[in-house]
Write a protein that holds these residues in place. Structure first.
Motif, PDB file in Angstrom:
ATOM      1  N   ARG A  39       0.851  -1.180   0.000  1.00 50.05           N
ATOM      2  CA  ARG A  39       0.000   0.000   0.000  1.00 50.05           C
ATOM      3  C   ARG A  39       0.899   1.246   0.000  1.00 50.05           C
ATOM      4  NH1 ARG A  39      -5.101   0.595   2.477  1.00 50.05           N
ATOM      5  NH2 ARG A  39      -4.737  -1.308   3.686  1.00 50.05           N
ATOM      6  N   GLU A  76      -4.463   7.116   1.621  1.00 47.92           N
ATOM      7  CA  GLU A  76      -3.996   5.756   1.392  1.00 47.92           C
ATOM      8  C   GLU A  76      -4.613   5.169   0.127  1.00 47.92           C
ATOM      9  OE1 GLU A  76      -4.883   3.452   4.835  1.00 47.92           O
ATOM     10  OE2 GLU A  76      -3.237   4.296   6.021  1.00 47.92           O
ATOM     11  N   TRP A 112      -2.517  11.926   5.600  1.00 45.55           N
ATOM     12  CA  TRP A 112      -2.055  10.927   4.634  1.00 45.55           C
ATOM     13  C   TRP A 112      -3.262  10.303   3.923  1.00 45.55           C
ATOM     14  CZ3 TRP A 112       2.926  10.153   3.276  1.00 45.55           C
ATOM     15  CH2 TRP A 112       3.937  10.580   4.151  1.00 45.55           C
ATOM     16  N   CYS A 126       0.977   5.604   0.685  1.00 48.79           N
ATOM     17  CA  CYS A 126       0.321   6.750   1.297  1.00 48.79           C
ATOM     18  C   CYS A 126       0.941   8.023   0.741  1.00 48.79           C
ATOM     19  CB  CYS A 126       0.471   6.715   2.812  1.00 48.79           C
ATOM     20  SG  CYS A 126      -0.210   5.243   3.601  1.00 48.79           S
TER      21      CYS A 126
END
Length: 476
Positions: free
Chosen positions: A372, A387, A385, A374
């Motif tokens: 993932r 995501e 942030w 951010c």
């Protein structure tokens, strides 16, 4: 006794009068020897004599521009001369009373060299690559000189091709970096005995590079009170000093004269406000460059965040690496962060690396997992942030066949060969049997024809024999 004395007297007179007659007849030719060069203020000597002559004679020293300058009487005579600037000329000697002239000696007065120095064109000797440089070795006084040149304390070789040297002048037609440095010259009197020389002070020649490839870059920072846009201007090569100018939509905002190859400018900016296009201009004495435009429009990070996954394979279709790129929907100056299986990834490691300011993650040793990214504004540490969705990464190497599979395929192929061979042999045998049956039926019919034929006549009388040709056809 008296007659003998008179005879001896007449003989002596004859010997004495013989040379006198030659003098009167202008048969005596003296020889002059002496120096051709001498320093001003020194004393030189010229020697005049008649070869193989043993009696004293009166000799005269003559100069072409002044006539008779000295007289001496002896077998060999020496004329002393105090050298001045007016001593230059051609000298000869002769015997008094109209004797023949000797050879001539051209004499030159040498002024000792003094006060050598180097003059430059251009002055001061600061120039750009490709320009012409001329250095001259000048002296305060001195004659009959030769010159030597030195570059960085090494004597210049006239045949090197880097310079052209002509007497007191050194010329560089197209200057480059290798021509820069310390130059000096040495002037020397061309006198064999007691030569004198004068060395010049050093002069430094600076060869500057032309500026090239001007670029402009933009980054934003928060000064605690407002957002500031920093425009950095830099050239790839060149020689300072430079004059940098910041232009906004063609209007001059600010100028800086710096002794460097780069400079920066700060401009207040508002989030989301479009201020236009900024350009950098760099100037020297010989060249002006203009950069590509930079758009002064700062957009905050926002929208959806996506991760693009690409596998990199070698020539054998083996997975070598995986490349993940984090793409936010919008944002001018994003800051990126990566995680795997909900654990943060450092900026670098043995099995991964990041590039393009963290936007790209490269996995060189792929471990299956959920990745993932951010993203947030790089200039605002308090921003939130955003995501992306998780992306599953795993090795995708093509499965290689096992030994059991290879053996099974081989056995199947071998079985097909055996079955196919058996069928072919059976078909070939049946075909041959069928052919032989057809041949047997034809043979039986022929035998019957022969059995039913009439008996042959065995009488002694000649018989006419009728023969029939039977043609038997066989199928191939």
């Amino acid at each position: 006794m008296m007659s003998r004395s008179l005879c001896f007297l007449f003989m002596s007179l004859g010997v004495s009068l013989g040379p006198v007659a030659k003098i009167a007849g202008l048969h005596l030719k003296p020889v002059l020897s002496g120096p051709r060069l001498a320093y001003r203020g020194s004393q030189v000597q010229f020697e005049c004599k008649v070869p193989d002559w043993l009696s004293p004679l009166t000799f005269e020293l003559w100069k072409d521009t002044e006539g008779l300058i000295a007289t001496e009487h002896n077998i060999n005579v020496t004329f002393d001369l105090q050298v001045t600037e007016g001593s230059e000329g051609e000298y000869s000697c002769r015997v008094t009373n109209g004797g023949l002239s000797s050879n001539t000696i051209p004499f030159q007065t040498v002024i000792p060299v003094l006060g050598a120095r180097v003059s430059a064109d251009p002055h001061p000797p600061l120039l750009y690559e490709g320009q012409k440089l001329v250095l001259r070795c000048e002296v305060r006084k001195g004659t009959h000189l030769s010159f030597s040149w030195f570059h960085n304390q090494q004597q210049v070789n006239p045949s090197s091709g880097l310079y052209r040297i002509n007497a007191d002048t050194l010329t560089v037609d197209s200057a480059g970096e290798r021509h820069a440095g310390i130059y000096s010259c040495m002037a020397e009197n061309q006198v064999t005995v007691n030569p004198r020389f004068s060395s010049s002070p050093n002069i430094q020649v600076i060869v500057k590079k032309h500026i090239s490839q001007l670029s402009a870059s933009l980054w934003v920072w928060w000064d605690g009170a407002a957002l500031q846009a920093n425009i950095s201007c830099a050239v790839a090569s060149g020689s300072p000093p430079l004059l940098f100018t910041l232009l906004l939509d063609g209007r001059q905002l600010e100028q800086k004269h710096v002794d460097a190859l780069s400079s920066s400018f700060s401009v207040p900016i508002l989030m989301g406000q479009d201020l236009g296009s900024a350009r950098c201009r760099a100037q020297t004495d010989t060249r002006t460059l203009l950069s590509d435009p930079v758009h002064l429009h700062v957009v905050p990070v926002g929208g959806a965040v996506h991760v693009m996954l690409t596998y990199l394979h070698d020539v054998n279709a083996m997975t070598e690496a995986a490349l993940l790129k984090c793409v936010p929907e919008r944002g001018t100056f994003p800051q990126f962060s990566w995680s795997v299986n909900h654990s943060s990834l450092p900026a670098g490691g043995d099995a991964h690396a990041v590039s393009d300011r963290g936007q790209i993650l490269i996995l060189t040793d792929i471990n299956s997992g959920y990745y993932r990214c951010c993203v947030r504004d790089s200039f605002n540490e308090s921003s939130v942030w955003l995501e992306s969705a998780e992306v599953f990464v795993q090795r995708t190497d093509p499965a290689l066949p096992s030994m059991e599979v290879i053996a099974l395929v081989f056995c199947g192929f071998l079985s097909m060969v055996i079955v196919g061979g058996s069928i072919f042999m059976f078909w070939n045998i049946e075909r041959k049997n069928h052919t032989c049956k057809q041949h047997s039926n034809q043979c039986v019919q022929t035998d019957r024809v022969i059995v039913n034929a009439p008996a042959a006549d065995v009488s002694p009388e000649p018989q006419t024999l009728e023969m029939k040709a039977v043609i038997m056809e066989f199928e191939a």
